[in-house]
Design a protein around this motif. Structure first.
Motif, PDB file in Angstrom:
ATOM      1  N   ALA A 124       0.853  -1.183   0.000  1.00  0.00           N
ATOM      2  CA  ALA A 124       0.000   0.000   0.000  1.00  0.00           C
ATOM      3  C   ALA A 124       0.892   1.237   0.000  1.00  0.00           C
ATOM      4  CB  ALA A 124      -0.903  -0.004   1.227  1.00  0.00           C
ATOM      5  N   ARG A 125       0.538   2.206  -0.807  1.00  0.00           N
ATOM      6  CA  ARG A 125       1.313   3.445  -0.871  1.00  0.00           C
ATOM      7  C   ARG A 125       1.019   4.276   0.370  1.00  0.00           C
ATOM      8  NH1 ARG A 125       0.972   6.176  -6.374  1.00  0.00           N
ATOM      9  NH2 ARG A 125       2.275   4.382  -6.841  1.00  0.00           N
ATOM     10  N   GLU A 126       2.059   4.634   1.065  1.00  0.00           N
ATOM     11  CA  GLU A 126       1.924   5.369   2.322  1.00  0.00           C
ATOM     12  C   GLU A 126       1.298   6.740   2.092  1.00  0.00           C
ATOM     13  OE1 GLU A 126       4.968   6.832   5.727  1.00  0.00           O
ATOM     14  OE2 GLU A 126       5.300   4.829   4.907  1.00  0.00           O
ATOM     15  N   GLY A 127       0.247   7.023   2.849  1.00  0.00           N
ATOM     16  CA  GLY A 127      -0.394   8.331   2.780  1.00  0.00           C
ATOM     17  C   GLY A 127      -1.338   8.522   1.614  1.00  0.00           C
ATOM     18  N   VAL A 128      -1.536   7.481   0.793  1.00  0.00           N
ATOM     19  CA  VAL A 128      -2.434   7.594  -0.363  1.00  0.00           C
ATOM     20  C   VAL A 128      -3.376   6.390  -0.354  1.00  0.00           C
ATOM     21  CG1 VAL A 128      -2.572   7.927  -2.855  1.00  0.00           C
ATOM     22  CG2 VAL A 128      -0.535   8.688  -1.639  1.00  0.00           C
ATOM     23  N   PRO A 129      -4.533   6.517   0.291  1.00  0.00           N
ATOM     24  CA  PRO A 129      -5.455   5.386   0.382  1.00  0.00           C
ATOM     25  C   PRO A 129      -5.880   4.864  -0.991  1.00  0.00           C
ATOM     26  CG  PRO A 129      -6.170   7.194   1.791  1.00  0.00           C
ATOM     27  CD  PRO A 129      -5.043   7.710   0.948  1.00  0.00           C
ATOM     28  N   GLY A 130      -5.946   3.548  -1.119  1.00  0.00           N
ATOM     29  CA  GLY A 130      -6.396   2.925  -2.358  1.00  0.00           C
ATOM     30  C   GLY A 130      -5.346   2.823  -3.448  1.00  0.00           C
ATOM     31  N   GLN A 131      -4.131   3.267  -3.168  1.00  0.00           N
ATOM     32  CA  GLN A 131      -3.058   3.215  -4.161  1.00  0.00           C
ATOM     33  C   GLN A 131      -1.955   2.272  -3.675  1.00  0.00           C
ATOM     34  OE1 GLN A 131      -2.993   4.945  -7.319  1.00  0.00           O
ATOM     35  NE2 GLN A 131      -5.138   4.932  -6.698  1.00  0.00           N
ATOM     36  N   TYR A 132      -1.322   1.592  -4.623  1.00  0.00           N
ATOM     37  CA  TYR A 132      -0.316   0.586  -4.313  1.00  0.00           C
ATOM     38  C   TYR A 132       0.924   0.786  -5.166  1.00  0.00           C
ATOM     39  CZ  TYR A 132      -4.183  -1.614  -1.931  1.00  0.00           C
ATOM     40  OH  TYR A 132      -5.226  -1.844  -1.086  1.00  0.00           O
ATOM     41  N   ASP A 133       2.060   0.394  -4.605  1.00  0.00           N
ATOM     42  CA  ASP A 133       3.314   0.369  -5.350  1.00  0.00           C
ATOM     43  C   ASP A 133       3.522  -1.056  -5.826  1.00  0.00           C
ATOM     44  OD1 ASP A 133       4.030   3.083  -4.819  1.00  0.00           O
ATOM     45  OD2 ASP A 133       4.623   2.481  -2.803  1.00  0.00           O
ATOM     46  N   LEU A 134       4.108  -1.199  -7.004  1.00  0.00           N
ATOM     47  CA  LEU A 134       4.337  -2.506  -7.613  1.00  0.00           C
ATOM     48  C   LEU A 134       5.800  -2.583  -8.036  1.00  0.00           C
ATOM     49  CD1 LEU A 134       2.796  -5.063  -8.782  1.00  0.00           C
ATOM     50  CD2 LEU A 134       2.725  -3.811 -10.926  1.00  0.00           C
ATOM     51  N   ARG A 135       6.462  -3.683  -7.684  1.00  0.00           N
ATOM     52  CA  ARG A 135       7.873  -3.868  -8.050  1.00  0.00           C
ATOM     53  C   ARG A 135       8.112  -5.287  -8.524  1.00  0.00           C
ATOM     54  NH1 ARG A 135      11.918  -0.850  -3.874  1.00  0.00           N
ATOM     55  NH2 ARG A 135      11.213   1.225  -4.381  1.00  0.00           N
ATOM     56  N   GLU A 136       9.195  -5.429  -9.261  1.00  0.00           N
ATOM     57  CA  GLU A 136       9.654  -6.758  -9.660  1.00  0.00           C
ATOM     58  C   GLU A 136      10.029  -7.522  -8.396  1.00  0.00           C
ATOM     59  OE1 GLU A 136      10.037  -8.169 -12.774  1.00  0.00           O
ATOM     60  OE2 GLU A 136       9.057  -6.410 -13.648  1.00  0.00           O
ATOM     61  N   PRO A 137       9.851  -8.839  -8.390  1.00  0.00           N
ATOM     62  CA  PRO A 137      10.236  -9.606  -7.202  1.00  0.00           C
ATOM     63  C   PRO A 137      11.741  -9.545  -6.956  1.00  0.00           C
ATOM     64  CG  PRO A 137       9.618 -11.068  -8.992  1.00  0.00           C
ATOM     65  CD  PRO A 137       9.325  -9.675  -9.446  1.00  0.00           C
ATOM     66  N   PHE A 138      12.100  -9.692  -5.708  1.00  0.00           N
ATOM     67  CA  PHE A 138      13.480  -9.759  -5.249  1.00  0.00           C
ATOM     68  C   PHE A 138      14.206  -8.423  -5.258  1.00  0.00           C
ATOM     69  CE2 PHE A 138      12.517 -13.828  -7.429  1.00  0.00           C
ATOM     70  CZ  PHE A 138      12.311 -14.592  -6.291  1.00  0.00           C
ATOM     71  N   GLU A 139      13.548  -7.324  -5.655  1.00  0.00           N
ATOM     72  CA  GLU A 139      14.195  -6.014  -5.593  1.00  0.00           C
ATOM     73  C   GLU A 139      14.332  -5.560  -4.150  1.00  0.00           C
ATOM     74  OE1 GLU A 139      12.487  -2.937  -7.924  1.00  0.00           O
ATOM     75  OE2 GLU A 139      12.631  -4.048  -9.776  1.00  0.00           O
ATOM     76  N   GLU A 140      13.238  -5.668  -3.415  1.00  0.00           N
ATOM     77  CA  GLU A 140      13.197  -5.239  -2.025  1.00  0.00           C
ATOM     78  C   GLU A 140      11.984  -5.925  -1.409  1.00  0.00           C
ATOM     79  OE1 GLU A 140      12.082  -1.238   0.414  1.00  0.00           O
ATOM     80  OE2 GLU A 140      13.120  -0.987  -1.462  1.00  0.00           O
ATOM     81  N   GLU A 141      12.181  -6.693  -0.352  1.00  0.00           N
ATOM     82  CA  GLU A 141      11.072  -7.479   0.163  1.00  0.00           C
ATOM     83  C   GLU A 141      10.501  -6.988   1.488  1.00  0.00           C
ATOM     84  OE1 GLU A 141      11.414 -11.737  -0.148  1.00  0.00           O
ATOM     85  OE2 GLU A 141      12.908 -11.498  -1.709  1.00  0.00           O
ATOM     86  N   SER A 142      11.203  -6.197   2.234  1.00  0.00           N
ATOM     87  CA  SER A 142      10.717  -5.756   3.543  1.00  0.00           C
ATOM     88  C   SER A 142       9.475  -4.878   3.376  1.00  0.00           C
ATOM     89  CB  SER A 142      11.816  -4.979   4.268  1.00  0.00           C
ATOM     90  OG  SER A 142      11.363  -4.559   5.526  1.00  0.00           O
ATOM     91  N   GLY A 143       8.354  -5.306   3.977  1.00  0.00           N
ATOM     92  CA  GLY A 143       7.124  -4.537   3.895  1.00  0.00           C
ATOM     93  C   GLY A 143       6.321  -4.762   2.635  1.00  0.00           C
ATOM     94  N   TRP A 144       6.751  -5.670   1.801  1.00  0.00           N
ATOM     95  CA  TRP A 144       6.071  -5.951   0.534  1.00  0.00           C
ATOM     96  C   TRP A 144       5.366  -7.301   0.611  1.00  0.00           C
ATOM     97  CZ3 TRP A 144       6.241  -2.638  -3.747  1.00  0.00           C
ATOM     98  CH2 TRP A 144       7.074  -1.517  -3.590  1.00  0.00           C
TER      99      TRP A 144
END
Length: 85
Positions: free
Chosen positions: A20-40
């Motif tokens: 979930a994008r911090e401070g923006v309800p209903g919006q999400y960040d999307l990344r390729e796997p293995f880039e960064e996993e903490s909190g994802w």
């Protein structure tokens, strides 16, 4: 991007991670796997495809409402529909 848009991207491009994008309800960040996993959270193609199929089965006015829902609500609804068979 909305959770539904994340699902479309994963359905077309394969496994990703989202949060979930911090401070923006209903919006999400999307990344390729293995880039960064903490909190994802992992979003796999099977789950994304179920969401897209349920979305496609809805009437146009319900699609708009569906797209605005939070991820948990969408996932709960879609898996209930998918498990009815």
């Amino acid at each position: 991007m909305t959770f539904f848009e994340c699902c479309e991207a994963v359905r077309d491009g394969g496994l990703h991670i989202i949060r979930a994008r911090e401070g923006v309800p209903g919006q999400y960040d999307l990344r390729e796997p293995f880039e960064e996993e903490s909190g994802w959270t992992w979003l796999d193609t099977v789950t994304a495809n179920v969401v897209c199929q349920v979305h496609d089965a809805l009437s146009p006015d319900r699609r708009e409402k569906f797209e605005a829902l939070p991820a948990k609500v969408i996932l709960d609804f879609c898996w209930k529909i998918a498990n009815r068979t």
